[in-house]
Design an enzyme around this catalytic site. Structure first.
Site, short mmCIF file in Angstrom:
data_model
loop_
_atom_site.label_atom_id
_atom_site.label_comp_id
_atom_site.label_asym_id
_atom_site.label_seq_id
_atom_site.Cartn_x
_atom_site.Cartn_y
_atom_site.Cartn_z
N ASP A 174 4.16 -0.69 -5.23
CA ASP A 174 2.98 -0.26 -4.48
C ASP A 174 1.68 -0.72 -5.17
O ASP A 174 1.56 -0.62 -6.39
CB ASP A 174 3.02 1.27 -4.39
N GLU A 215 16.30 -7.38 -17.72
CA GLU A 215 17.33 -6.77 -18.57
C GLU A 215 18.62 -6.57 -17.77
O GLU A 215 19.68 -6.31 -18.33
CB GLU A 215 16.86 -5.41 -19.10
C1 GLC Z 1 0.21 1.40 -0.27
C2 GLC Z 1 1.18 1.97 0.72
C3 GLC Z 1 0.47 2.95 1.58
C4 GLC Z 1 -0.05 4.06 0.70
C5 GLC Z 1 -0.93 3.51 -0.42
C6 GLC Z 1 -1.18 4.53 -1.49
O1 GLC Z 1 -0.78 0.66 0.34
O2 GLC Z 1 1.79 0.94 1.45
O3 GLC Z 1 1.28 3.46 2.60
O4 GLC Z 1 -0.80 4.98 1.45
O5 GLC Z 1 -0.32 2.41 -1.06
O6 GLC Z 1 -0.04 4.73 -2.28
#
Ligand code: GLC
Length: 511
Positions: A174, A215
């Site tokens: 993310d 790893e």
């Molecule tokens: C990313 C995710 C989204 C989320 C954001 C915060 O963009 O895809 O859905 O709200 O991160 O974690």
């Protein structure tokens, strides 16, 4: 928002469709302020999705069918209910204090700088007990971890190992490009996240994450990165012996989501991306995700078929969002049923419209639930569901299955070269080739009939059309392509080819 056992029950469908791997949005313990992107325990499954045993069963059953399982790693922030944050907040001398990003107010009591949350408002939230602010790039319930702290890094890398050891095949990471912020907390220039995004030091973290993945054998890291292509490709890392620094395997390429539905723009972007990739960089293309309007809504039902052919015939790993394979559209969500806390797109109800439940059949809960669905199912259920499309020749679902099947059987599509042929107005044509096999992909992004002229190459055979009624058709010299039709033609006149601008021997097109 479903559950792990539910996914297990549908693995046969994914296998039938030809899916190689699934990525699950976060399934970890979470208060669900941002639907799991606010994690309170990185090593536990939230009961709403099931138990750790269910995940183990999903991994086993998916692997039995040759399907890999990827989880969503959310390293930028935790939930404000994570024990680390509770401890950090409890006292400014807490050992966990420096795991998060704290700063004193400016002399007038206002936030430390002008940084904005991507979900609106200041990125700083006052903690009245200590008088300091903490940083959150998203909701205030998502405090930012301090990635300059070695203890944070070590703990997060151990989390990756924990899941790798349970058999997880990889992660979608993310907001990877946001992990490190300016150490001096300098104000951003207007509308430019200069000090909060794509900081040079993030590349150290990228390299370290890759070392952790390496790893283990055969694992993949995919990064969520919204950056222009020339910056995006830096996340592949650099090869070159001692001086080289590893990157992630696949920095998500979101151009198909961001570009206008225009042949010249798309052709230009494909060529620019191919040219920008480092020698070791394997491309990838994304048509949709849980943060973006659905492709059928963006380009329309007919053009969504063309978009599927585009996604599945480009060079590189394709990522499909659930439901796009049956042509699901954004669902209108009345204000009182809205779930998404992010209000950056209030006109269209945040991201709920693209998150409506998967439609398995035409029953009231769409086969997704026997209870009340968490978001409305939508109103075009009778045709847009898996069961009816499995029984309908020429359906969007059948098109996807056949495209994936063709892609698997043709080396030109899986690992072959890509070369531009032409792009004019609403007509996009390119070539995929491997050894002596040459395929022409011709996509009509408009509503009017076009003419594909194979020029000096002479003849070919249609392998697949988005209309599904032209398979095996012989093309000699030229053929017409209907509005919103896409065609894959195998040339009978085989010759080696390479990525690059079209040469004189390439086919030409007349529109
Ligand atoms: C990313 C995710 C989204 C989320 C954001 C915060 O963009 O895809 O859905 O709200 O991160 O974690």
């Amino acid at each position: 928002m479903g559950d792990l056992i539910g996914i297990c029950d549908r693995l046969d469908y994914l296998h039938w469709l030809g899916v190689d791997a699934i990525w699950l949005s976060p399934i970890f313990a979470s208060p669900m302020a941002d639907f799991g992107y606010d994690i309170s325990d990185y090593r536990a499954v939230d009961p709403v999705f099931g138990a750790l045993d269910d995940l183990d069963a999903l991994i086993t059953e998916a692997h039995r069918r040759g399907i890999r399982v990827l989880l969503d790693f959310v390293p930028n922030h935790t939930s404000d209910e994570h024990p680390w944050f509770k401890e950090a907040r409890s006292s400014s001398v807490s050992p966990k204090r420096d795991w998060y990003m704290w700063a004193d107010p400016r002399p007038d009591g206002s936030p430390p700088n002008n940084w904005r949350s991507l979900f609106g408002g200041s990125a700083w939230e006052l903690d009245p007990a200590s008088g300091q602010f903490y940083l959150h790039s998203f909701l205030r319930q998502q405090p930012e971890l301090n990635w300059r702290n070695p203890a944070v890094r070590a703990e997060m890398y151990d989390t990756l190992r924990f899941w790798f050891e349970r058999g997880i095949d990889g992660f979608r990471i993310d907001v990877l490009w946001l992990l490190i912020k300016d150490d001096q907390l300098r104000d951003n220039p207007p509308r430019l996240p200069l000090y909060t995004a794509d900081r040079p030091e993030v590349m150290d973290i990228v390299a370290e994450m890759r070392e952790v993945a390496d790893e283990y054998s055969d694992r993949v890291l995919i990064g969520e990165i919204y950056l222009p292509i020339e910056r995006l490709v830096a996340y592949y890392g650099s090869s070159g012996g001692e001086a080289g620094r590893p990157g992630i395997h696949l920095p998500f390429n979101f151009q198909l989501i961001e570009l206008p539905w225009d042949a010249a723009a798309i052709a230009g972007a494909i060529a620019a991306y191919e040219a920008a990739l480092p020698p070791h960089g394997w491309p990838n293309w994304v048509l949709g995700n849980h943060d973006q309007h659905r492709v059928a809504t963006r380009v329309g039902d007919d053009q969504a078929r063309v978009a599927a052919m585009l996604l599945l015939t480009l060079r590189g790993t394709p990522t499909l969002y659930y439901g796009d394979e049956i042509g699901m559209r954004n669902v209108n969500v009345p204000a009182e049923q809205q779930q998404d806390p992010a209000r950056f797109d209030s006109l269209t109800g945040g991201r709920d419209p693209e998150r409506s439940p998967m439609r398995w059949d035409a029953t009231p809960g769409a086969g997704f639930t026997s209870g009340d669905p968490w978001l409305p199912i939508g109103d075009d259920l009778s045709a847009v569901n898996v069961a009816s499309q499995q029984a309908t020749a020429g359906s969007m679902l059948e098109l996807h299955r056949r495209l994936i099947e063709l892609r698997r059987s043709e080396s030109a599509l899986t690992v072959g070269n890509w070369a531009p042929v032409s792009a004019a107005g609403e007509f996009l044509v390119y070539e995929r080739s491997f050894d002596n096999r040459r395929l022409i992909v011709a996509l009509n992004l408009g509503q009017h009939q076009r003419r594909l002229d194979l020029g000096s190459l002479g003849a070919g055979t249609v392998l697949l059309s988005t209309e599904l009624d032209r398979q095996g058709e012989k093309v000699s010299g030229a053929t017409s392509i209907r509005g919103a039709e896409g065609l894959i033609v195998a040339l009978s006149n085989q010759a080696p080819s390479s990525v690059g601008p079209s040469s004189e021997s390439s086919p030409s097109t007349v529109s």
